[in-house]
Design a protein around this motif. Structure first.
Motif, PDB file in Angstrom:
ATOM      1  N   PRO A 157       0.817  -1.225   0.000  1.00  0.00           N
ATOM      2  CA  PRO A 157       0.000   0.000   0.000  1.00  0.00           C
ATOM      3  C   PRO A 157       0.849   1.273   0.000  1.00  0.00           C
ATOM      4  O   PRO A 157       0.483   2.264  -0.632  1.00  0.00           O
ATOM      5  CB  PRO A 157      -0.827  -0.123   1.283  1.00  0.00           C
ATOM      6  N   VAL A 158       1.974   1.262   0.719  1.00  0.00           N
ATOM      7  CA  VAL A 158       2.863   2.425   0.745  1.00  0.00           C
ATOM      8  C   VAL A 158       3.546   2.591  -0.605  1.00  0.00           C
ATOM      9  O   VAL A 158       3.635   3.698  -1.156  1.00  0.00           O
ATOM     10  CB  VAL A 158       3.911   2.285   1.869  1.00  0.00           C
ATOM     11  N   ARG A 159       4.015   1.485  -1.164  1.00  0.00           N
ATOM     12  CA  ARG A 159       4.669   1.519  -2.473  1.00  0.00           C
ATOM     13  C   ARG A 159       3.725   2.093  -3.539  1.00  0.00           C
ATOM     14  O   ARG A 159       4.141   2.886  -4.386  1.00  0.00           O
ATOM     15  CB  ARG A 159       5.118   0.110  -2.861  1.00  0.00           C
ATOM     16  N   ALA A 160       2.452   1.706  -3.460  1.00  0.00           N
ATOM     17  CA  ALA A 160       1.480   2.184  -4.448  1.00  0.00           C
ATOM     18  C   ALA A 160       1.281   3.693  -4.340  1.00  0.00           C
ATOM     19  O   ALA A 160       1.126   4.381  -5.359  1.00  0.00           O
ATOM     20  CB  ALA A 160       0.155   1.455  -4.265  1.00  0.00           C
ATOM     21  N   ARG A 161       1.286   4.220  -3.108  1.00  0.00           N
ATOM     22  CA  ARG A 161       1.097   5.659  -2.934  1.00  0.00           C
ATOM     23  C   ARG A 161       2.311   6.459  -3.371  1.00  0.00           C
ATOM     24  O   ARG A 161       2.209   7.656  -3.651  1.00  0.00           O
ATOM     25  CB  ARG A 161       0.776   5.981  -1.465  1.00  0.00           C
ATOM     26  N   LEU A 162       3.482   5.824  -3.416  1.00  0.00           N
ATOM     27  CA  LEU A 162       4.725   6.538  -3.708  1.00  0.00           C
ATOM     28  C   LEU A 162       5.232   6.298  -5.125  1.00  0.00           C
ATOM     29  O   LEU A 162       6.406   6.536  -5.402  1.00  0.00           O
ATOM     30  CB  LEU A 162       5.811   6.127  -2.703  1.00  0.00           C
ATOM     31  N   ARG A 163       4.367   5.858  -6.009  1.00  0.00           N
ATOM     32  CA  ARG A 163       4.807   5.618  -7.374  1.00  0.00           C
ATOM     33  C   ARG A 163       5.095   6.944  -8.083  1.00  0.00           C
ATOM     34  O   ARG A 163       4.447   7.963  -7.837  1.00  0.00           O
ATOM     35  CB  ARG A 163       3.744   4.840  -8.147  1.00  0.00           C
ATOM     36  N   GLY A 164       6.093   6.902  -8.974  1.00  0.00           N
ATOM     37  CA  GLY A 164       6.401   8.062  -9.808  1.00  0.00           C
ATOM     38  C   GLY A 164       6.982   9.220  -9.025  1.00  0.00           C
ATOM     39  O   GLY A 164       7.797   9.039  -8.115  1.00  0.00           O
ATOM     40  N   ARG A 165       6.537  10.426  -9.345  1.00  0.00           N
ATOM     41  CA  ARG A 165       7.108  11.636  -8.768  1.00  0.00           C
ATOM     42  C   ARG A 165       6.866  11.747  -7.274  1.00  0.00           C
ATOM     43  O   ARG A 165       7.580  12.483  -6.587  1.00  0.00           O
ATOM     44  CB  ARG A 165       6.523  12.859  -9.480  1.00  0.00           C
ATOM     45  N   LEU A 211      -0.927   8.342  12.963  1.00  0.00           N
ATOM     46  CA  LEU A 211      -1.236   9.313  11.913  1.00  0.00           C
ATOM     47  C   LEU A 211      -0.120   9.262  10.886  1.00  0.00           C
ATOM     48  O   LEU A 211       1.042   9.473  11.223  1.00  0.00           O
ATOM     49  CB  LEU A 211      -1.301  10.729  12.495  1.00  0.00           C
ATOM     50  N   ASP A 212      -0.474   9.015   9.638  1.00  0.00           N
ATOM     51  CA  ASP A 212       0.531   8.873   8.589  1.00  0.00           C
ATOM     52  C   ASP A 212       0.320   9.889   7.484  1.00  0.00           C
ATOM     53  O   ASP A 212      -0.823  10.228   7.145  1.00  0.00           O
ATOM     54  CB  ASP A 212       0.442   7.474   7.975  1.00  0.00           C
ATOM     55  N   ALA A 213       1.416  10.357   6.895  1.00  0.00           N
ATOM     56  CA  ALA A 213       1.336  11.151   5.681  1.00  0.00           C
ATOM     57  C   ALA A 213       1.127  10.213   4.494  1.00  0.00           C
ATOM     58  O   ALA A 213       1.659   9.095   4.465  1.00  0.00           O
ATOM     59  CB  ALA A 213       2.610  11.971   5.492  1.00  0.00           C
ATOM     60  N   ALA A 214       0.372  10.666   3.523  1.00  0.00           N
ATOM     61  CA  ALA A 214       0.044   9.817   2.375  1.00  0.00           C
ATOM     62  C   ALA A 214       1.277   9.507   1.545  1.00  0.00           C
ATOM     63  O   ALA A 214       1.443   8.386   1.063  1.00  0.00           O
ATOM     64  CB  ALA A 214      -1.024  10.496   1.519  1.00  0.00           C
ATOM     65  N   TYR A 215       2.161  10.500   1.364  1.00  0.00           N
ATOM     66  CA  TYR A 215       3.307  10.345   0.468  1.00  0.00           C
ATOM     67  C   TYR A 215       4.593  10.447   1.286  1.00  0.00           C
ATOM     68  O   TYR A 215       5.324  11.431   1.231  1.00  0.00           O
ATOM     69  CB  TYR A 215       3.265  11.413  -0.627  1.00  0.00           C
ATOM     70  N   ASP A 216       4.843   9.419   2.070  1.00  0.00           N
ATOM     71  CA  ASP A 216       5.961   9.426   3.017  1.00  0.00           C
ATOM     72  C   ASP A 216       6.492   8.003   3.147  1.00  0.00           C
ATOM     73  O   ASP A 216       5.755   7.096   3.531  1.00  0.00           O
ATOM     74  CB  ASP A 216       5.467   9.938   4.372  1.00  0.00           C
ATOM     75  N   SER A 217       7.771   7.817   2.845  1.00  0.00           N
ATOM     76  CA  SER A 217       8.359   6.485   2.970  1.00  0.00           C
ATOM     77  C   SER A 217       8.391   5.999   4.416  1.00  0.00           C
ATOM     78  O   SER A 217       8.436   4.794   4.666  1.00  0.00           O
ATOM     79  CB  SER A 217       9.776   6.471   2.384  1.00  0.00           C
ATOM     80  N   LEU A 218       8.352   6.925   5.385  1.00  0.00           N
ATOM     81  CA  LEU A 218       8.324   6.507   6.787  1.00  0.00           C
ATOM     82  C   LEU A 218       7.043   5.748   7.127  1.00  0.00           C
ATOM     83  O   LEU A 218       6.972   5.094   8.166  1.00  0.00           O
ATOM     84  CB  LEU A 218       8.467   7.719   7.719  1.00  0.00           C
ATOM     85  N   SER A 219       6.066   5.843   6.249  1.00  0.00           N
ATOM     86  CA  SER A 219       4.846   5.068   6.455  1.00  0.00           C
ATOM     87  C   SER A 219       5.125   3.568   6.479  1.00  0.00           C
ATOM     88  O   SER A 219       4.329   2.782   6.996  1.00  0.00           O
ATOM     89  CB  SER A 219       3.830   5.392   5.355  1.00  0.00           C
ATOM     90  N   ALA A 220       6.268   3.168   5.930  1.00  0.00           N
ATOM     91  CA  ALA A 220       6.658   1.757   6.022  1.00  0.00           C
ATOM     92  C   ALA A 220       6.807   1.334   7.478  1.00  0.00           C
ATOM     93  O   ALA A 220       6.433   0.219   7.863  1.00  0.00           O
ATOM     94  CB  ALA A 220       7.959   1.517   5.265  1.00  0.00           C
ATOM     95  N   SER A 221       7.344   2.232   8.305  1.00  0.00           N
ATOM     96  CA  SER A 221       7.509   1.921   9.722  1.00  0.00           C
ATOM     97  C   SER A 221       6.166   1.938  10.448  1.00  0.00           C
ATOM     98  O   SER A 221       5.853   1.028  11.217  1.00  0.00           O
ATOM     99  CB  SER A 221       8.480   2.914  10.370  1.00  0.00           C
TER     100      SER A 221
END
Length: 272
Positions: A157-165, A211-221
């Motif tokens: 789910p995180v990877r999908a939100r962080l695709r592309g730019r 609480l997570d940001a939508a476009y944040d790699s830290l969402s993995a944690s």
């Protein structure tokens, strides 16, 4: 918010004075547990005047809750690229955590039903309180937190939100490793299961809001931690704030700040 009383004080800590700031609402709700709000900043920056500290505290205090913020010890800045170089410092782990624990212990003397909020330091403090002989926190709220010594691989789910730019400008696993190593000061402590909450024994914790940001790699944690909490039987709410990047609580004019703080206050209302 303008009617909230603000008082700056100091506590006596293990290594000297710890600045704290109290936010006392004009119309306090006697049933609402107070909040100890711990700002972020990669363990190297931030303070009582930081917007993520001050603006969030004002917003929560406006809901009738007493809020305390704490100016914990900061470690020196680190290199995000190139050969790693860490300057000597007495402020590394456990100094920041000790300051937070001093601030929460002082608050819980009068207010045992205290909620902890922030990121890694808040979660670490909650685990320490759980294992102490005194009361534990009434709740734990974590905002776009790094909770593992090594950033986990991106869940789908995180990877999908962080695709592309949207992946541009997000944190890499190497940067997070350097940040955490800078915090603890040694490879040995980086591997210590008692230092970082991720992967630790989580049973006995209170209800948790992530609480997570939508476009944040830290969402993995955060996403991995949410799964660990659920496996441990902890009541867990994991909320992705739409349209946001890391640090949205440091931008009080943004829609992300409004949505994030409203989510936090609604969750706190459930603990009353």
């Amino acid at each position: 918010m303008g009617d909230t009383q603000i008082r700056d004080r100091h506590l006596s800590g293990l290594r000297g004075r710890i600045p704290i700031r109290e936010y006392l609402p004009a119309a306090p709700d006697p049933a609402a547990p107070p909040l100890l709000w711990i700002h972020g900043g990669a363990f190297v920056s931030g303070g009582l005047d930081q917007l993520e500290s001050h603006a969030v505290a004002l917003r929560v205090a406006a809901s009738g809750r007493r809020v305390r913020t704490v100016d914990y010890a900061l470690v020196p800045r680190f290199r995000a690229w190139g050969p790693p170089k860490y300057r000597p410092s007495d402020n590394r782990y456990p100094a920041p955590l000790d300051d937070v624990l001093t601030a929460v212990a002082d608050l819980m003397t009068d207010e045992p039903r205290t909620v902890l909020a922030g990121a890694c330091l808040a979660a670490s403090a909650a685990l320490r309180l759980r294992d102490s002989s005194g009361p534990g926190p009434a709740g734990l709220a974590l905002a776009y937190a790094t909770l593992h010594a090594e950033l986990p691989r991106l869940p789908e789910p995180v990877r999908a939100r962080l695709r592309g730019r949207r992946r541009i400008g997000t944190f890499t696993r190497d940067v997070i490793r350097r940040m955490n190593l800078n915090y603890v000061g040694s490879e040995e402590l980086l591997r210590d299961p008692d230092v970082f909450p991720g992967g630790a024994k989580l049973t006995g914790l209170p209800p948790v809001l992530l609480l997570d940001a939508a476009y944040d790699s830290l969402s993995a944690s955060s996403t991995t931690f949410a799964e660990e909490l659920t496996d441990a039987g902890i009541e867990t709410d994991h909320v992705i704030v739409p349209g946001t990047r890391h640090g949205f609580l440091n931008r009080p004019r943004s829609a992300g700040f409004r949505d994030g703080t409203e989510t936090l206050v609604r969750w706190l209302d459930r603990l009353t």
